[in-house]
Enzyme design. Structure first.
Site, mmCIF file in Angstrom:
data_model
loop_
_atom_site.group_PDB
_atom_site.id
_atom_site.type_symbol
_atom_site.label_atom_id
_atom_site.label_comp_id
_atom_site.label_asym_id
_atom_site.label_seq_id
_atom_site.Cartn_x
_atom_site.Cartn_y
_atom_site.Cartn_z
ATOM 1 N N ALA A 155 0.832 -1.206 0.000
ATOM 2 C CA ALA A 155 0.000 0.000 0.000
ATOM 3 C C ALA A 155 0.870 1.260 0.000
ATOM 4 C CB ALA A 155 -0.932 -0.002 1.214
ATOM 5 N N TYR A 156 1.875 1.274 0.867
ATOM 6 C CA TYR A 156 2.764 2.437 0.964
ATOM 7 C C TYR A 156 3.545 2.626 -0.332
ATOM 8 C CZ TYR A 156 6.260 5.592 3.061
ATOM 9 O OH TYR A 156 7.073 6.661 3.357
ATOM 10 N N SER A 157 4.058 1.538 -0.893
ATOM 11 C CA SER A 157 4.802 1.623 -2.154
ATOM 12 C C SER A 157 3.916 2.159 -3.266
ATOM 13 C CB SER A 157 5.349 0.243 -2.543
ATOM 14 O OG SER A 157 6.251 -0.250 -1.574
ATOM 15 N N ALA A 158 2.680 1.655 -3.343
ATOM 16 C CA ALA A 158 1.743 2.093 -4.383
ATOM 17 C C ALA A 158 1.363 3.562 -4.186
ATOM 18 C CB ALA A 158 0.495 1.215 -4.374
ATOM 19 N N LYS A 160 3.089 5.954 -2.637
ATOM 20 C CA LYS A 160 4.214 6.854 -2.904
ATOM 21 C C LYS A 160 4.568 6.863 -4.388
ATOM 22 C CE LYS A 160 5.105 8.505 1.238
ATOM 23 N NZ LYS A 160 4.884 9.933 1.552
#
Length: 249
Positions: A155-158, A160
């Site tokens: 979720a964080y990678s997507a 950002k």
């Protein structure tokens, strides 16, 4: 790490900087650096942080997932200062660390809501103010996770990665307006967040760094200041690596 004395100096007198999520950590370091260089600084965050600290920024309560709170803080900021020269979209959170197929959908959505949609909402309210002034700087704090994808942080990678693409898009949109839009992609930075992680996990992050250490909040702040300064004049829609050599592109 060098002392403050060796950092570049800027003249931000008369300028107003808004930093989201600046109660603590990277956001507060950015506020401190702006204040040390003469700017008036406003923290848009749900909580004020330490108001007794030197250079503590003015606080207006904002939840970046609630557009009405952003609109209210914008009105209050303009009422107090009459202008916004610099916007640093720093507010965000990493969410839990777990495989994608075990991630709770509501938690996944929350990470997107804060990191990606929050940055969009703040920007959509502040951009018209900068358009009217025909000048401004927007700095989005993204992450190396958005460039490379961190396992167990889908979720964080997507989110950002979305911030990175939005930075590039908005930079192009505003290229003829006098407003520059750039992003910073830090790897692991030494903040209180790391104290909540297992020491072995933190050591793994350090081991991945060619420079062999974590970044500091001051180092993020110094890059943010340069991006808002008159020294930065031909970069927009760009993402600046701050990874101690970890980034591969």
């Amino acid at each position: 790490m060098s002392s403050h004395a060796s950092f570049a100096r800027y003249d931000f007198a008369g300028r107003v900087a808004v930093v989201t999520g600046a109660a603590t950590g990277i956001g507060r370091a950015i506020c401190d650096a702006f204040a040390l260089n003469g700017a008036s600084v406003v923290n848009w965050d749900r909580v004020p942080g330490d108001l007794d600290a030197p250079h503590a920024p003015r606080h207006f309560a904002v939840d970046i997932t609630r557009p009405a709170s952003i609109e209210a803080a914008l009105a209050a900021t303009l009422d107090a200062y009459g202008r916004i020269d610099y916007l640093v979209n720093n507010a965000g959170f990493a969410g839990p660390t777990m495989p994608l197929d075990q991630y709770d959908p509501l938690e996944w959505q929350r990470v997107i809501d804060v990191n990606l949609l929050g940055t969009y909402h703040v920007s959509r309210f502040v951009v018209p103010v900068m358009r009217r002034a025909n000048s401004g700087r927007i700095v989005n704090v993204a992450s190396l996770a958005g460039k490379e994808g961190t396992p167990n942080a889908s979720a964080y990678s997507a989110a950002k990665a979305g911030v990175i693409a939005m930075t590039k898009s908005l930079g192009k949109e505003l290229a003829q307006t006098g407003i520059l839009v750039n992003g910073i992609a830090p790897a692991a930075v030494e903040t209180s967040l790391l104290a909540q992680m297992a020491p072995a996990h933190v050591q793994t992050m350090i081991d991945k760094s060619p420079l062999g250490r974590l970044g500091t909040t001051q180092e993020v702040a110094q890059l943010a200041l340069w991006l808002c300064s008159d020294s930065c004049s031909f970069s927009t829609g760009a993402i600046f690596d701050l990874s101690g050599g970890r980034a591969t592109y």
